[in-house]
Design an enzyme around this catalytic site. Structure first.
Site: not given
Length: 565
Positions: A478, A201, A129-131, A56, A452, A88
């Site tokens: 997730s 993702c 990325c996610d965070k 990512c 998650e 993650d």
């Protein structure tokens, strides 16, 4: 540059760099490439989340350099600095995943620390990325200095036998292998080609959800959330973002001028229309807290009653983000939402223009595309993000109901004290049709870190039980999760929430129509069980997880660590 204009463009760096007493500060900067003329320029940081721990973010060092070029070309002086990222996808289902949500706070704290210490007049924040994306936005809100967010971009799909793959394909293949639905070789084939290179993702998972929400909120350049990580468009986006920060300084526009209740409502609207991740609830609440905007989980219910789901994107749908990019990204959809009165067009953005002005130049989607449904024929008339309450979630919970699972599920509780124990039971075939999997002590404080549950939910899907089994937890999901799932249950079990007293075989009912999550027991029995409950000892007493657990708020307040100060 006149002294008056210099003061306007250098409100913070002048304190650090100007005058006789600041000679030592200037001396420290010559070795890192400064020339004497650079000290009179606006000092713009570039917060890079580059790391080789995850695809990512593996390309973000290049993107950071492109943003720096954009800053320098526009008359500023760029300084690149790094913050952390975690993966993650790699840590999912392990103890290490407890650090995931914690990393959002570490990232926000570290960007705030560098920007504040160095006296940057503004900054570009690049997340992939996610965070690190909400972490960047929390820092932007806290610092309130001219800033633009850049998304690292979506990954291109992997391909096997003509079928598109992504990371969730691998998680679900694990369940398929456990059920003997595929061979070991087939599993290996999937895992070895599902992720072909850089980028986040590929479905409408948390990264693409948050990128879209941030653009809708006005903090990234138009249509920059729908770009491939490896593309000429992303390079241009980074350069333009650098120049945009200088433009914000010239216009005197700060994040507080862009953050508003209406801007957050735009973010929620676009998230719903795209069928986005449940994590968006948690992250938007946290960003709003840092921005001083009053946003609650009830706002998601209010907006969700009038906003439909339009995007047929994974995990619940058929298509990947890269395919949405090919037909024009999210902007044509936003233009339709604006025309229907579902977006606030007057909100200011980082272009210095309003959202309505930004959208005006974009063309509609090509005819016969199947990814974004028309407003007249939505995939779901109301939001898939359903806020539940009831005797199991008096403080609220977040359900992800695509409509394909149905609107109601009632079944017998199968109770697990951790994600690992639940996953083992699923893979061993011990979960049956009609079960409600209960995973508790995974909340912000109890986990700690609110892991998650992608491994358990993907295993359920892989075993073919997606429509026959529900899963509830005080942890998170997730963006890749689909099925009948409820997370963010508040109060969490560790704090004595009713989830703590659910027993094996109790009947649990999830009703998306009435928005209730219920333990089907008399109130007296629930009260008696709660009176006999004893709080467990903390799992960590030292280090970052212990610090996090001692400071974090509930999920319904965004799981922030500076609440109440």
């Amino acid at each position: 540059m006149s002294s008056k204009s210099s003061a306007k463009l250098r409100p913070h760096s002048s304190v650090v760099l100007d005058g006789l007493s600041r000679a030592p500060s200037r001396a420290m900067l010559y070795p890192v490439g400064y020339k004497e003329s650079d000290f009179a320029k606006p000092q713009i940081g570039v917060a890079s989340t580059w790391s080789m721990v995850t695809p990512c973010n593996m390309h973000i060092d290049q993107l950071a350099r492109e943003s720096a070029l954009g800053i320098d070309s526009a008359g500023g002086k760029a300084t690149i600095f790094n913050t952390i990222t975690i993966s993650d996808g790699i840590s999912m289902g392990t103890e290490g995943m407890k650090y995931s949500l914690v990393s959002r706070e570490v990232i926000a704290d570290s960007i705030e620390t560098v920007v504040g210490c160095q006296g940057f007049d503004g900054f570009v924040a690049i997340g992939g990325c996610d965070k690190n994306m909400p972490g960047c936005m929390i820092a932007i809100a806290r610092m309130n200095r001219a800033a633009v967010f850049v998304y690292g971009g979506t990954i291109l799909p992997g391909c096997l036998a003509g079928k598109n793959l992504d990371v969730v394909s691998v998680f679900e293949a694990v369940g398929q292998r456990a059920a003997d639905r595929i061979t070991s070789k087939e599993l290996h084939d999937v895992e070895s080609c599902a992720i072909p290179g850089p980028g986040s993702c590929g479905g409408m998972y948390t990264a693409n959800t948050m990128a879209s929400a941030i653009e809708a909120m006005g903090f990234s350049l138009p249509n920059s959330s729908a770009q491939a990580a490896v593309s000429k468009h992303k390079i241009k986006d980074c350069r333009d973002a650098g120049a945009a920060v200088i433009n914000l300084l010239k216009k005197g526009i700060r994040p507080s001028d862009i953050f508003s209740k209406e801007a957050f409502e735009n973010a929620i609207t676009v998230t719903i229309a795209l069928g986005g991740s449940t994590n968006s609830v948690l992250h938007l609440l946290a960003i709003a807290h840092s921005a001083g905007v009053k946003l609650t989980i009830d706002d998601f219910t209010r907006i969700g009653k009038k906003v439909p789901v339009l995007a047929d994107l994974k995990p619940s749908g058929r298509f990947l983000m890269s395919q949405l990019v090919e037909i024009g990204g999210i902007v044509p959809m936003m233009k339709d939402l604006l025309g229907a009165g579902l977006l606030h067009g007057g909100c200011l953005t980082v272009t210095g223009k309003t959202l309505k002005q930004n959208l005006a130049a974009f063309k509609p989607y090509p005819k016969n595309q199947q990814i974004i449904a028309p407003l007249t024929k939505p995939l779901k008339k109301e939001s898939h993000l359903v806020i539940l309450r009831g005797n199991l979630a008096p403080g609220g919970a977040v359900a992800k109901i695509s409509g394909k699972e149905g609107e109601r599920f009632s079944g017998k509780a199968r109770v697990f004290e951790s994600e690992e124990k639940a996953l083992t039971a699923i893979l061993d075939g011990k979960i049956r049709k009609g079960d409600v999997i209960v995973i508790r002590y995974e909340g912000p404080r109890g986990g700690p870190g609110m892991r998650e549950m992608l491994s358990p939910t993907s295993a359920v899907m892989g075993r073919g039980l997606g429509k026959d089994v529900a899963l509830i937890t005080d942890g998170r999901f997730s963006g890749g999760t689909h099925g009948f799932v409820v997370g963010h249950i508040t109060p969490e079990a560790f704090e004595g929430g009713p989830l703590a007293i659910v027993r094996e075989g109790d009947t649990v009912t999830i009703d998306a129509t009435t928005r209730k999550l219920s333990l089907d027991l008399p109130a007296k029995e629930i009260a008696a069980r709660l009176a006999g409950w004893k709080k467990p000892n903390p799992r960590y007493r030292r280090g970052v997880l212990a610090k996090y657990a001692s400071h974090v708020s509930t999920a319904s307040l965004g799981a922030v660590t500076d609440f109440g100060f």
